[in-house]
Write a protein that holds these residues in place. Structure first.
Motif, PDB file in Angstrom:
ATOM      1  N   TYR A  61       0.855  -1.126   0.127  1.00 35.90           N
ATOM      2  CA  TYR A  61      -0.125  -0.127   0.074  1.00 35.90           C
ATOM      3  C   TYR A  61       0.742   1.120  -0.069  1.00 35.90           C
ATOM      4  O   TYR A  61       1.792   1.565   0.721  1.00 35.90           O
ATOM      5  N   PHE A  95      -5.225  -1.117   2.793  1.00 40.00           N
ATOM      6  CA  PHE A  95      -4.652  -2.126   2.651  1.00 40.00           C
ATOM      7  C   PHE A  95      -4.975  -3.328   2.890  1.00 40.00           C
ATOM      8  O   PHE A  95      -5.914  -3.694   3.912  1.00 40.00           O
ATOM      9  N   VAL A 110       4.742  -0.979   2.809  1.00 41.07           N
ATOM     10  CA  VAL A 110       3.206  -0.576   3.569  1.00 41.07           C
ATOM     11  C   VAL A 110       3.588   1.006   3.910  1.00 41.07           C
ATOM     12  O   VAL A 110       4.290   0.986   4.960  1.00 41.07           O
ATOM     13  N   THR A 146       8.242   0.571   5.749  1.00 39.59           N
ATOM     14  CA  THR A 146       7.417   1.574   5.922  1.00 39.59           C
ATOM     15  C   THR A 146       7.817   3.143   6.275  1.00 39.59           C
ATOM     16  O   THR A 146       9.095   3.201   6.306  1.00 39.59           O
TER      17      THR A 146
END
Lengths: 916, 231
Positions: A61, A95, A110, A146
């Protein structure tokens, strides 16, 4: 040098930590001061590099915010499909955790670690927070990249709010940040950032533009940048320290610091906990958060109380040890606890107490200072943006107003009614006695009423009684009567003192009452827990324990509950009848998730909070080699009223129940395991004996059969007919013996498995014996068999086929183990209301040792001899006789010989109708 | 052997057992028809018109008892059953379904041949019974209801006589408890097995030399009784 050697325990812990790390997916955080510094960009660039090196990289995502540069970087990278979530009528992209777990790439991107998942969306997300999604991905062994901004780090939240005036709701626990394998600081100088902002390169939603303009001031940006740099530096420092420990590089450290953070009912407790965390991190100290449950606590509005307990849980997630103490004086309790734990520093909040209260009672602060010599006491203080929002006075007022409510009006209103009635009664008494007494005595009567009301009905009614009392006194007794006017100013002082005394009395009396309630409350909790523990201690077996636990939990929490236990790793519903309060509709997939991950889920938690029931893992004690706590099962609770478990206080209690249940289950499991181990050993022993025995007893006849039959097949025509017949006969005899052996083993197996149901009917013992004797004519040919059966022997109710087997085995034994010519006597007689059957011989007698041993499996009179048989015969006899409710045993006969005897119960047999 | 060349149908799924049955039966002069499944056996019983059928109870396709029922619907040919040792109830079911006798696996050929001969002889005998039954010293003229032992007359009660008569009708073959109870006492007495124990003891006391070790009135434990003549 011994002192420089690393502590072996610490080393072991580090090795375990590293092993754990190696199993889990690695986490790399791209860390920035604010939005717009280019974290996502840096992350995607790094991902492309990994991909170019041949890594299995997937984008889970990423928020591209419509930026062309970012989208260009996304090209050529595999992207997971988004999950569409309907939230308040709008369709959102989110997500997809399950898709990521199913795809299971080596590296997953992510964005936005601090993101909050739409809990009320449809379908509901598994976790409330994205960082929890990422933890699960790492548990599955997936490396994750992330991004996060400094203002989202939990313990820095206050500082950032102080700098920018904006408080972030989306925060990430420090532990996630601290345990990340790598943190890459993405730094952009403030001027450049402002330039990018002006050029529209930083995504800002339209409606937030105004707020963000004040946020993106240069002063803010400099401060945030410094904070981000310092946080990263702290991490590097921690890594350095770990390295030093690992390599036994030791410097003189200050003696181990231990910090105690005392949160009470009045301080800005959240600030206090965050301050404690920062101090603990700075000093590399362990820290404890202590909450003292004083009577004051119960006076707080319910929501406030819940917040304290929630705060304790939060502190735990920040790495603190959370402790709840009970006592009337917070200061003393904290000081005592601090001494027992060798605390070096205590953090408390600045007391916010009205001046008159401070004068009336010593403050926690004062008590603490008086009791903690040698401990640094830090007072964390005071005014911040929250203080402006709610002044202590306002908060207290609100607290009072709410405090009147929670105990429910129907309990309180009679109290106020009684206050009015009591005052009226006092007035009547006063009116009657006024001519006789001075007015001062009437004041006493009113005060007595206030005391009584305070003790019986608490603070509110007592204050009412005080005010009413003063008013009545003025109205009815102070001249001029029947007006509130006062002629003598002296009475004003009387009123003031009367009111003050009444208020103090009511306060004190109500405090006593509250303390009693606190004690009662705690006592009830202990009693409930004790009741369950006691029953669990008296229960054997996990299933029975689970039932007992369900009964208690469902009763205490007014809910349906079920304890799900794993069967080879999969949870299953308990077998057997359901009991009152057992939960039927538990979601096994959620429960299984809880079982696999060891975290609570469902109602009131961050994971699948949309579920109806709450699922708690039942943690066992730590298993030494892995360090991970095994999950023994899952407790699912469906409360009639969700507040029964979502209130932090109740939740805490439920957790304590779960811990007790887990303890009991673990005990049962250990017991079961020990028993299984001994059964296994026994079975193993039996199997070995059987194998040894069978291999001997099968090999002999097989050798004869294959030898004799091959002679017949290959050279049969050269033999005389008599020779051929002889060989053929031995093949036949040996195969019969093998058949007997196989039949015995099968019979024993069936008897042991309980697969044999007795088919009882009325039989004549003589008939059964006769059938056996005919069957064994061959084997018994060289023995002299006598049968002594009384002619009036009654019919017995037995399974004839099985009883025939008993006779056959006993007679075969006599034939096998005694020399030819031995006398064998079969007799039966009544003895003590039972039928006793004996088979006696005058042969060599029993082997030395306990005759009872003969009935064990695979026992033989003569070991490994030429006599065939597996030694199952007597074991089968015993099993059959026992099935019939009888007893079998062996005896040495005086002189020579042996006797095998067994009994059968005698019943009254039915008669046949006489013939005409 | 004195029997004409009779045809025997063997319904058995184990090829090795079929093989040895074929060899042994052929050596005794029987013509053998083999069927390896129950369904096949029921068909062969009709097409080959055998004089006797040997049916294994443990067939893979159709239960042996079912095969017996199918044959019994249209034929009175003697049927012998092969059965594993521990399954008494299966034997009883097969016998009640119309089988005439059984042999327990593992068995010797001698035993099988003896049963086979008895069954064939029984089938060829006229139903009205004729000669005098000899049981050692006992002579039983069932037609005239006269029983003697060593020349002295033995008195049998009506039930004892009916019991002996029923067994004699199936001389050499097993008769199940159920059959005996139904024929001697009546259909409503089939559960009263203790009647049999009591009357069988009385009968043995009167006819056997050593009642505990009978030579003629034999017990087939769990199944029934068998009357064996002198030869």
């Amino acid at each position: 040098m011994a002192a420089a050697r690393p502590d072996p325990d610490a080393l072991l812990a580090r090795v375990q930590r590293e092993e754990e790390k190696a199993r889990r997916g690695k986490l790399k955080i791209f860390f920035g001061a604010t939005a717009g510094v280019g974290k996502t960009y840096a992350m995607l660039e790094e991902a492309r590099r990994q991909k170019a090196k041949g890594g299995d990289v997937v984008v889970g995502y990423v928020e591209p915010h419509g930026r062309a540069e970012t989208e260009a970087l996304l090209e050529g990278l595999e992207q997971l499909p988004y999950r569409t979530v309907t939230y308040r009528g709008a369709a959102l992209r989110d997500f997809d955790l399950d898709a990521a777990l199913a795809r299971k790439p080596a590296l997953l991107l992510v964005d936005e670690l601090a993101h909050t998942n739409p809990i009320e969306g449809q379908p509901p997300p598994r976790h409330g927070k994205r960082w929890q999604d990422i933890e699960e991905l790492r548990d599955a062994g997936i490396d994750v990249y992330t991004t996060v901004n400094v203002q989202h780090i939990e313990s820095l939240n206050d500082i950032v709010a102080g700098i920018t005036g904006v408080r972030m709701r989306e925060t990430v626990p420090d532990v996630v940040f601290e345990t990340a394998d790598e943190v890459e600081l993405v730094d952009t100088p403030p001027d450049e950032l402002l330039e990018r902002l002006r050029a529209g390169k930083v995504y800002v939603p339209e409606q937030a533009r105004q707020a963000l303009e004040s946020f993106f001031r240069k002063g803010n940006l400099i401060a945030l940048r410094e904070l981000a740099l310092r946080t990263t530096a702290d991490r590097v420092d921690a890594a350095m320290r770990e390295y030093k420990e690992g390599h036994a590089i030791r410097e003189t450290w200050a003696a181990g610091e231990r910090i105690l953070v005392a949160i009470g009912p009045y301080e800005e407790a959240e600030r206090l906990v965050r301050a404690g965390k920062r101090l603990a991190t700075a000093l590399h100290a362990e820290w404890i958060v202590v909450y003292v449950e004083t009577p004051d606590l119960l006076r707080l509005p319910e929501a406030e109380r819940d917040r304290r307990i929630e705060l304790l849980r939060k502190a735990e997630s920040l790495g603190a040890e959370a402790v709840t103490l009970g006592g009337s004086s917070a200061g003393e309790e904290i000081a005592n606890y601090a001494r027992t734990r060798n605390v070096t520093r205590i953090l408390i909040g600045r007391p916010r107490r009205a001046l008159w209260r401070r004068l009336l009672r010593p403050s926690t602060y004062g008590e603490l200072l008086a009791n903690t010599e040698g401990i640094d006491v830090h007072v964390v203080g005071g005014a911040d943006e929250a203080a402006a929002l709610r002044s202590p006075f306002l908060a207290r007022t609100r607290a009072y107003l709410q405090a009147a409510r929670p105990e429910s009006a129907k309990v309180r209103w009679p109290g106020y009614a009684w206050a009015v009635i009591a005052t009226a009664l006092c007035t009547v008494v006063g009116a009657v006695t006024a001519p006789l007494f001075e007015l001062a005595n009437i004041v006493m009567v009113y005060l007595l009423a206030v005391v009584l009301i305070a003790v019986r009905h608490g603070r509110g009614p007592a204050i009412t009684a005080s005010v009413l009392g003063v008013a009545s006194f003025d109205f009815f007794f102070v001249p001029p009567q029947f007006t509130f006017a006062v002629s003598d100013a002296q009475y004003l002082i009387t009123f003031a003192i009367m009111l003050a005394v009444a208020l103090v009395i009511s306060n004190l009396a109500a405090s006593v009452r509250l303390q009693a309630r606190v004690a009662g409350h705690r006592e009830r909790r202990t009693a409930l827990l004790y009741a369950m523990s006691r029953e669990l201690a008296a229960t054997r077996g996990q299933e029975a324990m689970a039932r007992a636990a369900v009964r208690h939990v469902s009763e205490v929490f007014e809910s349906q509950a079920v304890v799900l236990l794993p069967d080879a790793g999969r949870l299953r519903y308990p077998r057997g009848d359901s009991i009152a309060g057992s939960l039927h509709g538990a979601d096994l997939s959620i429960a299984q998730w809880v079982q696999d991950h060891g975290h609570a889920a469902g109602l009131g938690t961050d994971t699948l909070p949309g579920a109806e029931a709450l699922y708690l893992p039942l943690h066992g004690g730590p298993a030494p080699p892995e360090g991970a706590r095994p999950v023994l099962g899952v407790l699912a609770v469906l409360p009639a009223n969700p507040r029964r478990v979502t209130l932090p206080e109740q939740y805490h209690l439920l957790e304590t129940f779960a811990a007790q249940i887990a303890l009991a289950l673990e005990r049962a499991e250990f017991a079961e395991r020990a028993q299984r181990a001994s059964i296994d050993a026994e079975t193993e022993g039996l199997r070995n004996a059987l194998l040894a025995s069978i291999s001997h007893d099968l090999r002999t006849p097989l050798a004869v059969i294959s030898g004799a039959s091959s002679s017949l097949a290959e050279g049969g025509e050269r033999m005389s007919p008599a020779e051929r017949a002889g060989l053929a006969r031995s093949v036949f005899e040996q195969s019969q013996q093998m058949a007997q052996l196989v039949a015995n083993v099968l019979e024993m197996t069936r008897l042991e498995a309980g697969a044999i149901a007795l088919e009882r009917d009325w039989h004549s013992l003589a008939e059964i014996a006769g059938a056996v004797l005919r069957r064994l004519t061959g084997p018994l040919a060289s023995h002299a068999v006598e049968v002594h059966l009384p002619p009036d022997l009654p019919l017995v109710r037995v399974d004839a086929t099985l009883l025939e087997q008993v006779f056959a085995n006993l007679l075969q034994n006599a034939a096998k183990y005694t020399p030819p010519g031995t006398h064998v006597v079969l007799r039966a007689e009544r003895a003590d209301g039972r039928l006793r059957v004996s088979i006696e011989d005058d042969g060599p007698g029993l082997p030395p040792g306990d005759p009872e041993q003969l009935f064990a499996k695979f026992e033989r009179g003569a070991r490994e001899g030429a006599i065939g048989g597996v030694g199952l015969g007597l074991a089968i006899c015993r099993a059959i006789v026992r099935l019939h409710g009888g007893r079998i045993w062996a005896e040495r006969l005086p002189g020579a010989g042996a006797a095998f005897r067994f009994t059968l119960p005698l019943e009254t047999p039915p008669e046949a109708p006489p013939e005409p | 052997m004195s029997e004409p060349r009779a045809t025997v149908l063997v319904v058995e799924d184990e090829p090795e057992i079929r093989r040895f049955l074929r060899t042994s039966l052929a050596a005794e002069g029987y013509r053998v028809v083999e069927a390896e499944s129950g369904a096949r056996g029921a068909v062969d019983a009709a097409t080959h018109k055998p004089d006797l059928a040997v049916v294994d109870l443990g067939l893979p396709d159709v239960d042996g008892v079912e095969v017996i029922r199918r044959i019994r619907k249209w034929s009175a040919m003697p049927i012998l059953v092969l059965s594993a040792r521990t399954r008494e109830q299966a034997k009883v079911d097969a016998l009640d379904a119309g089988a005439d006798d059984y042999v327990t696996k593992p068995f010797g050929v001698g035993e099988l041949l003896a049963r086979l001969r008895v069954a064939l002889r029984h089938a060829s005998r006229s139903p009205t019974g004729e000669e005098v039954l000899r049981l050692g010293p006992v002579e039983a003229d069932l037609k005239r209801r006269r029983i003697s032992r060593g020349g002295a007359e033995v008195h049998l009660t009506p039930i004892e006589f009916r019991l002996l008569n029923c067994l004699a009708q199936h001389l050499g073959m097993v008769v199940t408890h159920r059959q005996l109870l139904r024929e001697v006492w009546g259909p409503s007495y089939v559960e009263h097995t203790h009647y049999l124990r009591i009357y069988m003891k009385q009968l043995r006391d009167k006819l056997e030399e050593d009642p505990v070790r009978p030579k003629h009135l034999l017990t087939e434990t769990g199944v029934g009784y068998r009357l064996v003549g002198d030869d």
